[in-house]
Design an enzyme around this catalytic site. Structure first.
Site, mmCIF file in Angstrom:
data_model
loop_
_atom_site.group_PDB
_atom_site.id
_atom_site.type_symbol
_atom_site.label_atom_id
_atom_site.label_comp_id
_atom_site.label_asym_id
_atom_site.label_seq_id
_atom_site.Cartn_x
_atom_site.Cartn_y
_atom_site.Cartn_z
ATOM 1 N N GLY A 177 0.809 -1.215 0.000
ATOM 2 C CA GLY A 177 0.000 0.000 0.000
ATOM 3 C C GLY A 177 0.841 1.262 0.000
ATOM 4 O O GLY A 177 0.540 2.235 -0.712
ATOM 5 N N SER A 178 1.913 1.245 0.774
ATOM 6 C CA SER A 178 2.814 2.394 0.820
ATOM 7 C C SER A 178 3.473 2.621 -0.533
ATOM 8 O O SER A 178 3.666 3.764 -0.973
ATOM 9 C CB SER A 178 3.895 2.179 1.890
ATOM 10 O OG SER A 178 3.320 2.043 3.166
ATOM 11 N N ASP A 200 5.716 -9.210 7.504
ATOM 12 C CA ASP A 200 5.120 -10.393 6.885
ATOM 13 C C ASP A 200 5.996 -11.011 5.800
ATOM 14 O O ASP A 200 5.758 -12.150 5.398
ATOM 15 C CB ASP A 200 3.762 -10.047 6.289
ATOM 16 C CG ASP A 200 2.686 -9.857 7.349
ATOM 17 O OD1 ASP A 200 2.987 -10.080 8.534
ATOM 18 O OD2 ASP A 200 1.553 -9.476 6.991
ATOM 19 N N ARG A 244 -0.990 -12.316 7.668
ATOM 20 C CA ARG A 244 -2.368 -12.378 7.176
ATOM 21 C C ARG A 244 -2.486 -13.147 5.860
ATOM 22 O O ARG A 244 -3.383 -13.966 5.680
ATOM 23 C CB ARG A 244 -2.929 -10.969 6.997
ATOM 24 C CG ARG A 244 -3.273 -10.267 8.292
ATOM 25 C CD ARG A 244 -3.824 -8.892 8.026
ATOM 26 N NE ARG A 244 -2.856 -8.042 7.341
ATOM 27 C CZ ARG A 244 -3.143 -6.867 6.783
ATOM 28 N NH1 ARG A 244 -4.369 -6.408 6.819
ATOM 29 N NH2 ARG A 244 -2.210 -6.144 6.205
ATOM 30 N N ARG A 351 6.333 -7.258 17.182
ATOM 31 C CA ARG A 351 6.652 -5.939 16.634
ATOM 32 C C ARG A 351 7.497 -5.095 17.586
ATOM 33 O O ARG A 351 7.960 -4.029 17.194
ATOM 34 C CB ARG A 351 5.363 -5.169 16.320
ATOM 35 C CG ARG A 351 4.521 -5.787 15.224
ATOM 36 C CD ARG A 351 3.309 -4.913 14.947
ATOM 37 N NE ARG A 351 2.482 -5.435 13.881
ATOM 38 C CZ ARG A 351 2.655 -5.179 12.585
ATOM 39 N NH1 ARG A 351 3.663 -4.419 12.220
ATOM 40 N NH2 ARG A 351 1.854 -5.685 11.682
#
Length: 398
Positions: A177-178, A200, A244, A351
């Site tokens: 997305g970035s 991920d 995910r 994280r």
């Protein structure tokens, strides 16, 4: 005041004086019609005064002098009142000015400048700050999704804000997305270079993403601790890790910790298969096996009427709209395999760890390459690892 001489003051000089203060001083001198600068202080104050003096006698950006693009055309008269001994700057016509690097807070949200104060959207990243945070976990600039950036008019608004802030290029750290956002800014003339920052490891063009190695090491440490308890009590453990759409963390953490079963989004699996595998392990004398589950593995699970099975097994609190999760899987294995399977969701522990040696190396090399690309006028690129080496390629090919 006693001599009735009009004057203005400019404070805020710091060691390794900043270009932003020089710009502020030039604007102040032009506004007030200043024709003489008195530097009261040490070397940094004198260096700032010289830069302001040079900037008052030229058209264009005073930084061009320090970037060796132009030569000084003149300087306002400067007087010095030294407050420390032998600063050295009072004896030469040169000066040292730092052009600060900045960070945009909360991802693309910061480029939209919706906050009441610029400090809420931007933060200065000087050398001291970088040295202090280089080995710290988390992200100093914060992070947040920005759905508004999907709209073309908002990207145009962001690009205009970026230009007004004097930003010459952006290093975008993130995932798919970035990168799409970076492509949009590049199309509007804002040079961007992307660094794959996602635990991920789900960007195919690079062998490793930034943060993945740290996350895997974190998971392995935690799974080993859980296995130690499982070994003590002869109880299987069901451990959920992040991932995910990509099961890389689960797969490598399972292999690295010696886990016996691994469930990932990329491979179809069934509850009965997992139960049969665990039952065989128990029958073979291993009642303390570990099942590692990627958080997105439920998408590849084969259909099963597991709610009815749990209800018929006497489990209370099961509802028809309950989603499958790690706790429910542990309950299913408990009843199917006649064992005390215990669930654990590692969550944000993955994280929040200190960066591994590999991630620290990758961050340094990627940041260095990104800055060099932008300095050479090269944008619309992303950085990755190929054959163990850092390299770059166009964003569209990533």
């Amino acid at each position: 005041n006693a001599a009735n001489v009009a004057h203005v003051q400019l404070g805020g000089v710091v060691p390794n004086p900043h270009l932003s203060l020089v710009y502020q001083g030039i604007d102040l001198c032009k506004k007030e019609g200043v024709d003489f600068i008195l530097a009261v202080g040490g070397g940094s104050v004198i260096d700032s005064a010289k830069a302001i003096g040079y900037g008052m006698c030229m058209d264009g950006d005073v930084w061009d002098l320090y970037d060796h693009k132009r030569k000084a055309e003149g300087c306002l008269p400067i007087g010095v009142v030294l407050t420390i001994a032998a600063s050295g700057s009072e004896m030469s016509d040169s000066s040292v000015i730092t052009k600060e690097e900045g960070g945009i807070k909360r991802g693309y949200n910061g480029t939209l400048c919706r906050s009441h104060h610029i400090e809420d959207d931007m933060v200065e990243l000087d050398l001291d700050t970088i040295l202090d945070i280089a080995d710290q976990p988390g992200t100093y600039l914060r992070t947040a999704r920005c759905l508004d950036f999907l709209r073309p008019e908002m990207r145009v608004h962001a690009a205009n804000n970026i230009r007004e802030m004097g930003i010459e290029g952006i290093v975008v750290i993130g995932g798919d997305g970035s990168y799409h956002g970076a492509m949009g800014l590049c199309e509007l003339g804002i040079p961007c270079v992307g660094i794959p920052g996602t635990i991920d490891n789900d960007l195919a063009y690079t062998e490793m993403t930034l943060g993945y190695d740290t996350a895997v090491n974190s998971c392995i440490d935690d799974i080993r601790s859980i296995r130690a308890t499982s070994r003590s009590h002869d109880r299987p453990g069901v451990v959920e890790v992040m991932g995910r759409h990509c099961g890389d963390i689960a797969l490598k953490a399972a292999a690295g910790s010696g886990a016996e079963i691994c469930l990932v989004p990329e491979v179809s699996w069934s509850i009965q298969e997992a139960a049969d595998r665990l039952s065989r392990l128990i029958d073979m004398g291993n009642p303390r096996a570990t099942v590692v589950v990627a958080e997105g593995a439920w998408d590849s699970m084969q259909p099963a009427d597991w709610r009815r099975y749990l209800i018929e097994s006497g489990v209370k609190g099961i509802h028809e709209d309950d989603p499958i999760n790690t706790e429910k899987l542990a309950l299913l294995l408990k009843h199917k395999c006649k064992c005390e399977a215990r669930p654990t969701v590692l969550g944000y522990t993955q994280r929040g760890r200190t960066p591994s040696a590999y991630d620290s190396w990758f961050a340094f090399e990627a940041g260095n390459l990104a800055v060099n690309l932008l300095r050479n006028g090269i944008g619309n690129q992303v950085i990755g690892i190929k054959d163990g080496r850092v390299y770059s390629l166009p964003i569209a090919e990533a």
